[in-house]
Motif scaffolding. Structure first.
Motif, short mmCIF file in Angstrom:
data_model
loop_
_atom_site.label_atom_id
_atom_site.label_comp_id
_atom_site.label_asym_id
_atom_site.label_seq_id
_atom_site.Cartn_x
_atom_site.Cartn_y
_atom_site.Cartn_z
N THR A 152 -42.25 -45.22 4.26
CA THR A 152 -42.48 -44.34 5.41
C THR A 152 -41.93 -42.95 5.16
OG1 THR A 152 -42.38 -46.25 6.90
CG2 THR A 152 -42.14 -44.08 7.90
N PHE A 153 -40.78 -42.90 4.53
CA PHE A 153 -40.14 -41.62 4.22
C PHE A 153 -41.00 -40.77 3.29
CE2 PHE A 153 -37.52 -39.17 1.24
CZ PHE A 153 -36.84 -38.33 2.12
N ILE A 154 -41.53 -41.37 2.25
CA ILE A 154 -42.29 -40.57 1.27
C ILE A 154 -43.71 -40.27 1.73
CG2 ILE A 154 -40.90 -41.38 -0.66
CD1 ILE A 154 -44.36 -42.72 -0.47
N GLY A 155 -44.23 -40.99 2.75
CA GLY A 155 -45.60 -40.78 3.20
C GLY A 155 -45.76 -39.94 4.44
N LEU A 156 -44.67 -39.62 5.12
CA LEU A 156 -44.75 -38.87 6.37
C LEU A 156 -45.46 -37.52 6.25
CD1 LEU A 156 -44.01 -38.52 9.38
CD2 LEU A 156 -41.81 -37.59 8.63
N PRO A 157 -45.17 -36.70 5.22
CA PRO A 157 -45.79 -35.36 5.18
C PRO A 157 -47.31 -35.39 5.13
CG PRO A 157 -43.96 -35.51 3.63
CD PRO A 157 -44.22 -36.90 4.12
N PHE A 158 -47.91 -36.43 4.57
CA PHE A 158 -49.36 -36.46 4.44
C PHE A 158 -50.05 -36.41 5.80
CE2 PHE A 158 -47.91 -38.45 0.47
CZ PHE A 158 -48.65 -37.73 -0.46
N ALA A 200 -58.57 -36.70 11.01
CA ALA A 200 -57.47 -36.15 10.21
C ALA A 200 -56.34 -37.16 10.09
CB ALA A 200 -56.96 -34.86 10.85
N ALA A 201 -56.07 -37.90 11.16
CA ALA A 201 -55.01 -38.92 11.10
C ALA A 201 -55.39 -40.04 10.13
CB ALA A 201 -54.76 -39.50 12.50
N LEU A 202 -56.65 -40.44 10.12
CA LEU A 202 -57.09 -41.47 9.17
C LEU A 202 -57.03 -40.96 7.74
CD1 LEU A 202 -60.16 -43.01 11.05
CD2 LEU A 202 -57.96 -44.09 10.61
N ALA A 203 -57.36 -39.68 7.54
CA ALA A 203 -57.25 -39.11 6.20
C ALA A 203 -55.79 -39.08 5.74
CB ALA A 203 -57.84 -37.70 6.19
N GLY A 204 -54.89 -38.71 6.65
CA GLY A 204 -53.47 -38.75 6.31
C GLY A 204 -52.98 -40.15 6.03
N PHE A 205 -53.46 -41.11 6.81
CA PHE A 205 -53.11 -42.52 6.56
C PHE A 205 -53.57 -42.97 5.18
CE2 PHE A 205 -54.76 -46.88 6.51
CZ PHE A 205 -53.60 -47.59 6.73
N THR A 206 -54.77 -42.57 4.79
CA THR A 206 -55.30 -42.94 3.48
C THR A 206 -54.44 -42.38 2.36
OG1 THR A 206 -57.54 -42.96 4.39
CG2 THR A 206 -57.33 -42.87 2.00
N LEU A 207 -54.06 -41.11 2.48
CA LEU A 207 -53.22 -40.50 1.46
C LEU A 207 -51.84 -41.14 1.40
CD1 LEU A 207 -54.11 -36.72 2.03
CD2 LEU A 207 -54.87 -38.19 0.15
N ALA A 208 -51.26 -41.40 2.57
CA ALA A 208 -49.94 -42.03 2.61
C ALA A 208 -49.99 -43.45 2.04
CB ALA A 208 -49.42 -42.06 4.05
N PHE A 209 -51.04 -44.18 2.35
CA PHE A 209 -51.19 -45.54 1.83
C PHE A 209 -51.34 -45.54 0.32
CE2 PHE A 209 -54.25 -48.87 0.55
CZ PHE A 209 -53.47 -49.99 0.79
N ARG A 211 -50.36 -43.22 -1.74
CA ARG A 211 -49.09 -42.78 -2.34
C ARG A 211 -48.07 -43.91 -2.34
NH1 ARG A 211 -45.15 -41.82 -4.53
NH2 ARG A 211 -43.84 -39.95 -4.59
N SER A 212 -48.05 -44.71 -1.29
CA SER A 212 -47.07 -45.78 -1.18
C SER A 212 -47.32 -46.89 -2.20
CB SER A 212 -47.09 -46.37 0.23
OG SER A 212 -46.74 -45.39 1.19
N LEU A 213 -48.58 -47.15 -2.52
CA LEU A 213 -48.89 -48.23 -3.45
C LEU A 213 -48.28 -48.00 -4.82
CD1 LEU A 213 -52.63 -49.14 -2.73
CD2 LEU A 213 -50.61 -50.55 -2.33
N GLY A 214 -48.23 -46.75 -5.24
CA GLY A 214 -47.69 -46.45 -6.55
C GLY A 214 -46.25 -46.02 -6.56
N GLU A 215 -45.59 -46.05 -5.41
CA GLU A 215 -44.20 -45.59 -5.34
C GLU A 215 -43.27 -46.53 -6.08
OE1 GLU A 215 -40.89 -43.33 -4.55
OE2 GLU A 215 -43.03 -42.87 -4.56
N TYR A 216 -42.34 -45.96 -6.80
CA TYR A 216 -41.42 -46.74 -7.62
C TYR A 216 -39.96 -46.32 -7.41
CZ TYR A 216 -39.11 -48.57 -11.81
OH TYR A 216 -38.25 -49.20 -12.67
N GLY A 217 -39.67 -45.04 -7.61
CA GLY A 217 -38.29 -44.58 -7.65
C GLY A 217 -37.51 -44.79 -6.38
#
Length: 281
Positions: A152-158, A200-209, A211-217
């Motif tokens: 949630t932290f890394i996906g909020l800006p999208f 726009a909210a769905l587009a942001g959700f898609t980008l956040a989703f 981004r989250s799938l590949g998050e590691y660090g």
């Protein structure tokens, strides 16, 4: 004459600026080197395994558990960001208050902050002896809840950055006209604001989703990386690469690739259907 030709062929729109062939060639070369070639290598290496070996690798209980956590936590974080990202964007656009520019700048912090630093900071704050963790009556660190918080932290800006321009383009006169005609606040929101904000909210959700799938660090620190419990799929891929099991790593990556593509296709279809529905009304 060029306009008539473009209408006849339907291949490209007429433009007074030349260079379609050159720019199209560079575009395809750029996408091929950065996107298509690396993805094709995943399929190539995973195809070196036999079908029994492939299925044994990708359906291992430890791997399946990581799929459930990665996709489930990414979807949960995307939904949370879509709801609260819209609220945050609404506050930043519609209201003026002291410190507004500071808050607006903090929204982009997850973009600039290294993911490892984000993971250490979240782990420190939500640990049982941390500022927030000590106030909670349940455990956050080393649980799936911690993974959702990190994503949630890394996906909020999208979501915020996708919704903000839409809210800024909405004319307040339309909302005032709706109110003057007797519409309630809920009716004004549902019929005027919501149809404009939802794509726009769905587009942001898609980008956040995505981004989250590949998050590691940011996840490996707060999750604890316990097999069958808090181990994410990217970590399993890294583990197999460290063991020089390139075929196994690419097999798991291929499953992630295909599943992610299918989910993103479904989300984009819903977004397209939503746009078409509201435009037709």
């Amino acid at each position: 004459m060029g306009l008539r030709k473009s209408k006849k062929t339907g291949f490209k729109k007429y433009s007074i600026l030349p260079g379609f062939g050159l720019t199209m060639g560079y575009t395809m070369l750029y996408l091929s080197i950065l996107v298509l070639l690396p993805l094709s290598m995943i399929i190539f290496y995973s195809s070196q395994m036999s079908w029994p070996e492939f299925w044994d690798t990708v359906l291992d209980p430890r791997v399946v558990a990581s799929y459930k956590l990665s996709f489930g936590a990414s979807l949960a974080a995307g939904v949370i960001n879509m709801v609260f990202g819209v609220l945050l964007a609404w506050v930043l656009v519609r209201y003026s208050f002291p410190g507004k520019k500071i808050i607006d700048g903090l929204v982009d912090l997850p973009f600039a902050l290294p993911t490892a630093v984000a993971g250490i900071a979240l782990t420190t704050v939500y640990a049982p002896n941390g500022w927030v963790g000590s106030l909670l009556g349940f455990k956050v660190v080393f649980t799936p809840i911690g993974v959702v918080i990190a994503l949630t932290f890394i996906g909020l800006p999208f979501v915020v950055r996708m919704v903000q321009p839409v809210l800024q383009s909405l004319e307040k006169e339309v909302e005032e006209a709706s109110a003057s005609l007797g519409a309630s606040r809920f009716q004004t929101f549902r019929r005027i604001i919501f149809p404009e904000v939802l794509p726009a909210a769905l587009a942001g959700f898609t980008l956040a989703f995505a981004r989250s799938l590949g998050e590691y660090g940011s996840v490996v620190f707060i999750s604890g990386n316990m097999p069958l419990k808090t181990e994410i799929t990217p970590l399993l891929i890294m583990t197999k690469l460290e063991q020089y099991d390139y075929a196994g790593a690419t097999a798991i990556a291929a499953v992630m690739l295909v599943t992610s593509f299918m989910l993103l296709f479904i989300i984009n279809f819903i977004q397209w259907w939503t746009n078409r529905k509201f435009i037709s009304h």
